[in-house]
Design a protein around this motif. Structure first.
Motif, PDB file in Angstrom:
ATOM      1  N   GLU A   1       0.853  -1.150   0.072  1.00 35.44           N
ATOM      2  CA  GLU A   1       0.154  -0.100   0.015  1.00 35.44           C
ATOM      3  C   GLU A   1       0.772   1.196   0.118  1.00 35.44           C
ATOM      4  O   GLU A   1       2.020   1.317   0.331  1.00 35.44           O
ATOM      5  N   PRO A   2       0.261   2.591  -0.337  1.00 30.87           N
ATOM      6  CA  PRO A   2       0.835   3.523  -0.318  1.00 30.87           C
ATOM      7  C   PRO A   2       1.814   3.873   1.052  1.00 30.87           C
ATOM      8  O   PRO A   2       3.213   4.441   0.940  1.00 30.87           O
ATOM      9  N   ASP A   3       1.439   3.445   2.078  1.00 24.16           N
ATOM     10  CA  ASP A   3       2.112   3.757   3.408  1.00 24.16           C
ATOM     11  C   ASP A   3       3.216   2.378   3.809  1.00 24.16           C
ATOM     12  O   ASP A   3       3.948   2.352   4.673  1.00 24.16           O
ATOM     13  N   GLY A   4       3.385   1.476   2.642  1.00 23.29           N
ATOM     14  CA  GLY A   4       4.404   0.345   2.570  1.00 23.29           C
ATOM     15  C   GLY A   4       3.994  -0.932   3.074  1.00 23.29           C
ATOM     16  O   GLY A   4       4.756  -1.749   3.222  1.00 23.29           O
ATOM     17  N   SER A   5       2.812  -1.042   3.971  1.00 23.79           N
ATOM     18  CA  SER A   5       2.214  -2.318   4.259  1.00 23.79           C
ATOM     19  C   SER A   5       2.044  -3.103   3.090  1.00 23.79           C
ATOM     20  O   SER A   5       1.370  -2.712   2.074  1.00 23.79           O
ATOM     21  N   VAL A   6       2.363  -4.512   3.265  1.00 29.72           N
ATOM     22  CA  VAL A   6       2.149  -5.565   2.216  1.00 29.72           C
ATOM     23  C   VAL A   6       0.790  -5.876   2.284  1.00 29.72           C
ATOM     24  O   VAL A   6       0.250  -6.294   3.213  1.00 29.72           O
ATOM     25  N   SER A   7       0.305  -5.807   0.957  1.00 24.62           N
ATOM     26  CA  SER A   7      -1.233  -6.440   0.871  1.00 24.62           C
ATOM     27  C   SER A   7      -1.200  -7.726  -0.068  1.00 24.62           C
ATOM     28  O   SER A   7      -2.229  -8.347  -0.091  1.00 24.62           O
ATOM     29  N   ASN A   8      -0.026  -8.075  -0.611  1.00 24.48           N
ATOM     30  CA  ASN A   8      -0.065  -9.157  -1.751  1.00 24.48           C
ATOM     31  C   ASN A   8       1.187  -9.607  -1.796  1.00 24.48           C
ATOM     32  O   ASN A   8       2.157  -8.776  -2.120  1.00 24.48           O
TER      33      ASN A   8
END
Length: 563
Positions: A222-229
């Motif tokens: 995500e834009p904040d750096g959190s992994v989504s996939n």
């Protein structure tokens, strides 16, 4: 018909009421008669006497039409008194027709709009006017009307004809239409969102399939750096749990690489710059392998980052190879230093040995020459032949020692002072030294110096030109000797070309032409070190020399100088 007029207040109230009721009944009968067309004329008492108004004439059909129309129709005199009204207008304002005819039109207009009506009314008398204005209904509700006025003449009486259209229905329809438009817009937007969601779902599915097919580890943040996939390769490599909350990146990155890895990632999140770094990532078996990490921001049309797409490419074998190459390079550099030192030592040894041997060999040569002269006539044929062989061997040994001395000077001559040298001048100088040989062979020179001069060590350039020209003349064929000498510029560097039509070389000989002490034509005198020496001179100064030759046709030597 003639109406009797009574002034209010002059009779008792009961009598006055009766009179008014009679008038009302009379008026209603009159109106009914007018509507039905049962009377043809109306007599009205005026200041100048009774006036006759014809009711049934050629315009009767038009009056019938006005009565049946859906718009309100009235006529006004100069004081805005309603002289005539159709039933539609009375219905629109929710009043009886008897309440309309004979009343002032101002009674229907709100106070705030009377000046606006007055302006339209005055314009109507001069021709035509049109506008919108609210009117008061019998219940006090204001109704919107569109009003069109025209000046008319009825039996020489000036009046203003007014047509009024109720705008309430139109406004309600427009309001409904606006509401429908809003609802449709909401539905369209919702459908568009559903469409985009479906497209996004399909794209996400395709993206997942594509990511799983990649040989590299891949992920989306995500834009904040959190992994989504994360793709399948990540789980296969790391052995991590499918629940992304059960682990963090720090569980897999080598401790020595962690600080730089996270620092650069935070910089990319803050600036939007592409993220690229090399780091070690722990595999499922606990072994760390080198990875090239690269994460790219994906932006929308407004330039806002929507997601980050990252990959980790295994470069461990490449890194190991680089380390091995670096080690080999270091070892090679050490070997080169040792070889250079050995070569210097050898050059010094050869130079010293040749220098030290030159004097005793020269002395020996002198003794042999002296002894040969002293024994002249005293030796038999065999002994004389042996003496000649000793003399020849001594001479050859001395020449070899001199050649070795010249070879060792080549390395030292690389550091000679350089200057601008004219090719024409140097060519003429070398030709002078070769005059005897040139005259004997009859060589013709064709010269084309496109480059006039070059900065070089004079002694070295003279040796290069002397050796190449002397060889071109010496190794001539039976046909008339011709030598072509030229210079030109190629890729910013000076090129010297010497081409002859002499004996030439076989293909197998070309690979050994620059070998020390190598000679291919024994009928011509030479030591076999000339080409070897000039090759070292040229290469020591960053250039190169090439040869192209064909046996029986001639040879072409090309020297590429580094400017």
């Amino acid at each position: 018909m003639e109406a009797e007029m009574h002034a209010p207040g002059q009779l008792p109230l009961s009598n006055e009421i009766e009179i008014l009721r009679a008038r009302l009944e009379e008026a209603e009968e009159l109106i009914h008669a007018i509507r039905n067309g049962t009377i043809d004329a109306l007599a009205v008492q005026g200041p100048e006497g009774p006036r006759i108004f014809t009711l049934k004439d050629s315009n009767h059909a038009y009056r019938t039409l006005i009565e049946e129309m859906n718009e309100g129709a009235i006529t006004l005199d100069q004081k805005a008194v309603i002289l005539y009204s159709n039933a539609c207008f009375a219905n629109l304002v929710n009043r009886g027709l008897e309440q309309v005819i004979g009343s002032s039109f101002y009674d229907f207009i709100p106070t705030a709009f009377q000046s606006q009506f007055e302006e339209l009314f005055q314009m109507g008398w001069t021709g035509k006017s049109k506008g919108e204005i609210p009117l008061k209904s019998g219940t006090g509700v204001l109704l919107p009307f569109s009003m069109a006025m025209s000046a008319l003449q009825f039996d020489d009486i000036p009046v203003v004809g007014v047509v009024l259209t109720d705008l309430s229905a139109q406004k309600e329809i427009q309001a409904i239409k606006n509401l429908v438009d809003i609802q449709n817009a909401i539905i369209d937007k919702k459908n568009e969102e559903l469409k985009y969601q479906e497209i996004a779902r399909k794209e996400a599915e395709q993206q997942r399939l594509l990511m799983d097919a990649m040989p590299q580890i891949a992920w989306i943040s995500e834009p904040d750096g959190s992994v989504s996939n994360l793709n399948r390769r990540w789980y296969d490599y790391t052995g991590a749990d499918f629940n992304p909350t059960s682990w963090t990146w720090s569980d897999f990155i080598h401790p020595e690489d962690m600080h730089l890895t996270f620092t650069r990632w935070q910089h990319s999140l803050d600036t939007g710059d592409i993220y690229e770094i090399e780091y070690r990532l722990r595999a499922a078996n606990g072994v760390y392998r080198w990875m090239l990490g690269r994460t790219v921001p994906i932006k929308n049309k407004s330039g806002k980052i929507t997601i980050w797409v990252g990959t980790a490419t295994d470069i461990h074998d490449y890194k190991v190879m680089l380390e091995e190459l670096a080690l080999a390079k270091q070892q090679l550099s050490t070997k080169n230093e040792e070889l250079n030192k050995t070569n210097v030592d050898l050059d010094n040894f050869v130079y010293t040995a040749s220098h030290d041997l030159k004097s005793p060999v020269a002395t020996l040569q002198g003794f042999i020459t002296y002894l040969s002269k002293r024994l002249t006539g005293r030796l038999d044929e065999k002994e004389s032949k042996i003496m000649e062989m000793v003399q020849h061997s001594t001479d050859k040994l001395l020449n070899t020692i001199r050649d070795l001395t010249e070879i060792t000077k080549v390395q030292k001559d690389s550091y000679l002072e350089k200057e601008m040298i004219s090719f024409h001048e140097l060519f003429d100088d070398v030709k002078t030294d070769l005059t005897t040989l040139i005259t004997k062979v009859g060589t013709v020179f064709i010269v084309d110096f496109q480059v006039e001069g070059i900065i070089y060590a004079r002694k070295n350039l003279r040796s290069i030109l002397y050796n190449l020209l002397s060889n071109a003349v010496k190794y001539h064929s039976q046909r008339p000797s011709k030598v072509y000498v030229s210079t030109y510029v190629q890729n910013g560097n000076t090129v010297l070309v010497i081409n002859d039509n002499g004996l030439g070389l076989k293909p197998v000989q070309l690979t050994k032409v620059f070998t020390m002490f190598k000679r291919f034509h024994d009928h011509v005198e030479g030591s076999g070190i000339g080409l070897y020496m000039i090759k070292r001179m040229i290469e020591n100064n960053g250039g190169r020399i090439e040869v192209v030759s064909e046996e029986g046709q001639g040879s072409t030597f090309t020297v590429y100088f580094q400017n």
